[in-house]
Motif scaffolding. Structure first.
Motif, PDB file in Angstrom:
ATOM      1  N   LEU A 170       0.860  -1.147  -0.143  1.00 32.74           N
ATOM      2  CA  LEU A 170       0.041  -0.026  -0.037  1.00 32.74           C
ATOM      3  C   LEU A 170       1.031   1.207   0.183  1.00 32.74           C
ATOM      4  CD1 LEU A 170      -2.695  -0.986   2.532  1.00 32.74           C
ATOM      5  CD2 LEU A 170      -3.066  -1.148  -0.023  1.00 32.74           C
ATOM      6  N   ALA A 171       1.724   1.250   0.663  1.00 29.26           N
ATOM      7  CA  ALA A 171       2.930   2.352   0.726  1.00 29.26           C
ATOM      8  C   ALA A 171       3.423   2.490  -0.616  1.00 29.26           C
ATOM      9  CB  ALA A 171       3.951   2.049   1.737  1.00 29.26           C
ATOM     10  N   VAL A 172       3.772   1.590  -1.545  1.00 25.24           N
ATOM     11  CA  VAL A 172       4.345   1.701  -2.674  1.00 25.24           C
ATOM     12  C   VAL A 172       3.230   2.195  -3.893  1.00 25.24           C
ATOM     13  CG1 VAL A 172       5.309   0.319  -4.908  1.00 25.24           C
ATOM     14  CG2 VAL A 172       6.100  -0.069  -2.527  1.00 25.24           C
ATOM     15  N   ALA A 173       2.008   1.611  -3.745  1.00 23.52           N
ATOM     16  CA  ALA A 173       0.979   2.156  -4.350  1.00 23.52           C
ATOM     17  C   ALA A 173       0.674   3.581  -4.077  1.00 23.52           C
ATOM     18  CB  ALA A 173      -0.293   1.096  -4.205  1.00 23.52           C
ATOM     19  N   SER A 174       0.738   4.060  -2.929  1.00 25.25           N
ATOM     20  CA  SER A 174       0.103   5.352  -2.724  1.00 25.25           C
ATOM     21  C   SER A 174       1.212   6.261  -2.975  1.00 25.25           C
ATOM     22  CB  SER A 174       0.094   5.408  -0.972  1.00 25.25           C
ATOM     23  OG  SER A 174      -0.111   6.764  -0.806  1.00 25.25           O
ATOM     24  N   ARG A 175       2.653   5.893  -3.086  1.00 22.98           N
ATOM     25  CA  ARG A 175       3.778   6.894  -3.436  1.00 22.98           C
ATOM     26  C   ARG A 175       3.960   6.904  -4.950  1.00 22.98           C
ATOM     27  NH1 ARG A 175       9.231   5.208  -0.848  1.00 22.98           N
ATOM     28  NH2 ARG A 175       7.930   5.797   1.062  1.00 22.98           N
TER      29      ARG A 175
ATOM     30  N   ILE B 179      -5.284   1.272  -5.771  1.00 23.39           N
ATOM     31  CA  ILE B 179      -5.282   0.346  -4.657  1.00 23.39           C
ATOM     32  C   ILE B 179      -6.505  -0.115  -4.635  1.00 23.39           C
ATOM     33  CG2 ILE B 179      -5.310   0.461  -2.121  1.00 23.39           C
ATOM     34  CD1 ILE B 179      -3.472   3.127  -2.392  1.00 23.39           C
ATOM     35  N   PRO B 180      -6.513  -1.654  -5.001  1.00 24.59           N
ATOM     36  CA  PRO B 180      -7.747  -2.482  -4.778  1.00 24.59           C
ATOM     37  C   PRO B 180      -8.386  -2.442  -3.399  1.00 24.59           C
ATOM     38  CG  PRO B 180      -5.878  -4.037  -4.879  1.00 24.59           C
ATOM     39  CD  PRO B 180      -5.238  -2.457  -5.022  1.00 24.59           C
ATOM     40  N   THR B 181      -9.697  -2.631  -3.506  1.00 22.44           N
ATOM     41  CA  THR B 181     -10.286  -2.800  -2.302  1.00 22.44           C
ATOM     42  C   THR B 181     -10.056  -3.945  -1.511  1.00 22.44           C
ATOM     43  OG1 THR B 181     -12.449  -1.449  -3.232  1.00 22.44           O
ATOM     44  CG2 THR B 181     -12.773  -2.547  -1.056  1.00 22.44           C
ATOM     45  N   TRP B 182      -9.892  -5.064  -2.096  1.00 24.44           N
ATOM     46  CA  TRP B 182      -9.538  -6.236  -1.264  1.00 24.44           C
ATOM     47  C   TRP B 182      -8.089  -6.219  -0.551  1.00 24.44           C
ATOM     48  CZ3 TRP B 182      -5.135  -8.607  -2.269  1.00 24.44           C
ATOM     49  CH2 TRP B 182      -4.532  -8.441  -3.680  1.00 24.44           C
ATOM     50  N   SER B 183      -7.232  -5.278  -0.997  1.00 22.28           N
ATOM     51  CA  SER B 183      -5.910  -4.995  -0.362  1.00 22.28           C
ATOM     52  C   SER B 183      -6.062  -4.403   0.932  1.00 22.28           C
ATOM     53  CB  SER B 183      -5.003  -4.747  -1.258  1.00 22.28           C
ATOM     54  OG  SER B 183      -5.572  -3.098  -1.585  1.00 22.28           O
ATOM     55  N   LYS B 184      -6.981  -3.642   1.057  1.00 24.42           N
ATOM     56  CA  LYS B 184      -7.353  -2.648   2.399  1.00 24.42           C
ATOM     57  C   LYS B 184      -8.003  -3.851   3.178  1.00 24.42           C
ATOM     58  CE  LYS B 184      -8.110   1.546  -0.187  1.00 24.42           C
ATOM     59  NZ  LYS B 184      -9.004   2.779  -0.458  1.00 24.42           N
TER      60      LYS B 184
ATOM     61  N   VAL C  66       2.367 -12.898 -14.104  1.00 15.58           N
ATOM     62  CA  VAL C  66       2.001 -13.278 -12.823  1.00 15.58           C
ATOM     63  C   VAL C  66       0.586 -12.312 -12.340  1.00 15.58           C
ATOM     64  CG1 VAL C  66       4.073 -14.105 -12.013  1.00 15.58           C
ATOM     65  CG2 VAL C  66       3.569 -11.614 -12.090  1.00 15.58           C
ATOM     66  N   SER C  67      -0.041 -12.760 -11.551  1.00 14.49           N
ATOM     67  CA  SER C  67      -1.295 -11.812 -11.039  1.00 14.49           C
ATOM     68  C   SER C  67      -0.832 -11.147  -9.411  1.00 14.49           C
ATOM     69  CB  SER C  67      -2.422 -12.528 -11.051  1.00 14.49           C
ATOM     70  OG  SER C  67      -3.703 -11.625 -10.384  1.00 14.49           O
ATOM     71  N   THR C  68      -0.846  -9.878  -9.674  1.00 18.13           N
ATOM     72  CA  THR C  68      -0.211  -9.394  -8.146  1.00 18.13           C
ATOM     73  C   THR C  68      -1.475  -8.300  -7.886  1.00 18.13           C
ATOM     74  OG1 THR C  68       1.059  -7.394  -9.248  1.00 18.13           O
ATOM     75  CG2 THR C  68       2.062  -9.818  -8.614  1.00 18.13           C
ATOM     76  N   ILE C  69      -1.048  -7.746  -6.685  1.00 15.21           N
ATOM     77  CA  ILE C  69      -1.900  -6.507  -6.234  1.00 15.21           C
ATOM     78  C   ILE C  69      -1.889  -5.108  -7.244  1.00 15.21           C
ATOM     79  CG2 ILE C  69      -0.002  -5.453  -4.687  1.00 15.21           C
ATOM     80  CD1 ILE C  69      -1.951  -4.243  -3.009  1.00 15.21           C
ATOM     81  N   PHE C  70      -0.573  -5.498  -7.995  1.00 15.53           N
ATOM     82  CA  PHE C  70      -0.873  -4.201  -9.013  1.00 15.53           C
ATOM     83  C   PHE C  70      -1.212  -4.495 -10.545  1.00 15.53           C
ATOM     84  CE2 PHE C  70       2.745  -3.555  -5.912  1.00 15.53           C
ATOM     85  CZ  PHE C  70       2.482  -2.605  -5.220  1.00 15.53           C
ATOM     86  N   GLY C  71      -1.964  -5.685 -10.790  1.00 14.96           N
ATOM     87  CA  GLY C  71      -2.180  -6.073 -11.838  1.00 14.96           C
ATOM     88  C   GLY C  71      -1.623  -7.158 -12.330  1.00 14.96           C
ATOM     89  N   ARG C  72      -1.907  -7.689 -13.717  1.00 12.78           N
ATOM     90  CA  ARG C  72      -1.139  -8.790 -14.239  1.00 12.78           C
ATOM     91  C   ARG C  72      -0.246  -8.302 -15.161  1.00 12.78           C
ATOM     92  NH1 ARG C  72      -3.800 -13.686 -14.457  1.00 12.78           N
ATOM     93  NH2 ARG C  72      -2.651 -14.215 -16.259  1.00 12.78           N
TER      94      ARG C  72
ATOM     95  N   ARG D 177       9.474  -4.795 -14.023  1.00 11.76           N
ATOM     96  CA  ARG D 177       9.827  -3.898 -12.770  1.00 11.76           C
ATOM     97  C   ARG D 177       8.617  -2.939 -12.531  1.00 11.76           C
ATOM     98  NH1 ARG D 177      14.706  -5.534 -10.816  1.00 11.76           N
ATOM     99  NH2 ARG D 177      14.311  -4.340  -8.953  1.00 11.76           N
ATOM    100  N   LEU D 178       8.377  -2.508 -11.233  1.00  8.54           N
ATOM    101  CA  LEU D 178       7.404  -1.522 -10.909  1.00  8.54           C
ATOM    102  C   LEU D 178       7.839  -0.162 -11.322  1.00  8.54           C
ATOM    103  CD1 LEU D 178       5.985  -2.712  -7.368  1.00  8.54           C
ATOM    104  CD2 LEU D 178       4.534  -2.560  -9.348  1.00  8.54           C
ATOM    105  N   GLY D 179       9.176  -0.075 -10.964  1.00  8.43           N
ATOM    106  CA  GLY D 179       9.680   1.268 -11.439  1.00  8.43           C
ATOM    107  C   GLY D 179      11.281   1.105 -11.191  1.00  8.43           C
TER     108      GLY D 179
END
Length: 272
Positions: free
Chosen positions: A35-40, A45-50, A112-118, A124-126
């Motif tokens: 959640l910190a990476v997604a917010s930054r 941010i999907p609801t299920w992760s919260k 792969v399927s992750t919190i940040f999508g497929r 890499r995320l960034g």
């Protein structure tokens, strides 16, 4: 014996709560990072992760409180009843956590399927952020600890029942000669349950009752009271009688004169 078994149950429950605490802490730490990476980086941010974050956070607080209060309220019916309900609730909650992280059950290669999508596992995320392969492995870790939490929450529910039953036995069987005047209940063998009728008769005997006095075979004759028991050949008036209430008592006639003979008694002459 009772104190040792109670201590063993508490130690086992403390170990189980410790595993639950670590499992919840791992899930909370990893999803806090997500959640910190997604917010930054402005990721969605999907609801299920919260929801997973909230379940893990509440689980950490609950298991930590269980570890601290175990030595004080272990086996108390009210506290154990609440703990039993919460354990069952967390079993269902971590089933949801395991289902939400089912993407970690794959080999984390290819897509792969992750919190940040497929995405492809090699992407890499960034800059300076982990790859999707590493994110998938984090999901695998959350899936593993959620399964462990389910198993140990199930174990702790049964242990709460065992602690309540042990506490009731401790209060029912206080110090007594059977347990050396110590806390707990007396030792019982495996076959003692088949001798319940004999045990119930022994329990019916009052341990404070004095033993009965032995009864002599022969009773001593007495001239002082008429209530004293005597043998069949005993004459309470003696050989010659004695004065009682102004009248003279005489012994009972045990023989009679022959025909034509006279026998004198104090009350007259008897002729046959």
């Amino acid at each position: 014996m009772g104190a040792k078994s109670g201590l063993a149950l508490k130690a086992l429950q403390w170990f189980v709560r410790g595993i639950q605490f670590l499992s919840c802490a791992v899930a909370l730490a990893l999803f806090s990072y997500f959640l910190a990476v997604a917010s930054r980086h402005n990721y969605n941010i999907p609801t299920w992760s919260k929801a997973v974050e909230g379940i893990a956070g509440i689980g950490v607080l609950y298991t930590l409180a269980g570890l601290l209060l175990l030595c004080c309220v272990a086996g108390h019916p009210f506290a154990s009843g609440i703990a039993l309900i919460l354990d069952v609730a967390f079993i269902g909650a971590f089933i949801y956590v395991a289902q939400a992280n089912r993407g970690g059950a794959s080999s984390c290669r290819g897509t792969v399927s992750t919190i940040f999508g497929r995405h492809s596992a090699s992407d890499r995320l960034g800059s300076g952020l982990p790859s999707y392969h590493q994110i998938c492995q984090m999901h695998s870790a959350v899936l593993a600890v959620s399964i462990i939490a389910i198993v140990f929450f199930l174990i702790s529910a049964f242990l709460e029942i065992a602690l309540v039953r042990h506490r009731r036995k401790e209060r029912r069987f206080g110090p007594s000669p059977a347990n050396g005047y110590t806390s707990g209940y007396a030792k019982r063998g495996f076959f003692s349950r088949f001798r319940r009728s004999k045990g119930s008769e022994e329990e019916a005997i009052n341990p404070n009752t004095l033993p009965e006095h032995t009864q002599p075979d022969q009773l001593r004759p007495s001239y002082n009271t008429e209530s004293t028991a005597a043998g069949p050949q005993y004459n309470k008036y003696g050989e010659s009688g004695f004065q009682h209430d102004g009248q003279t008592a005489y012994p009972e006639r045990t023989s009679y004169p022959a025909a034509g003979q006279q026998q004198h008694y104090g009350d007259g002459t008897y002729t046959r």
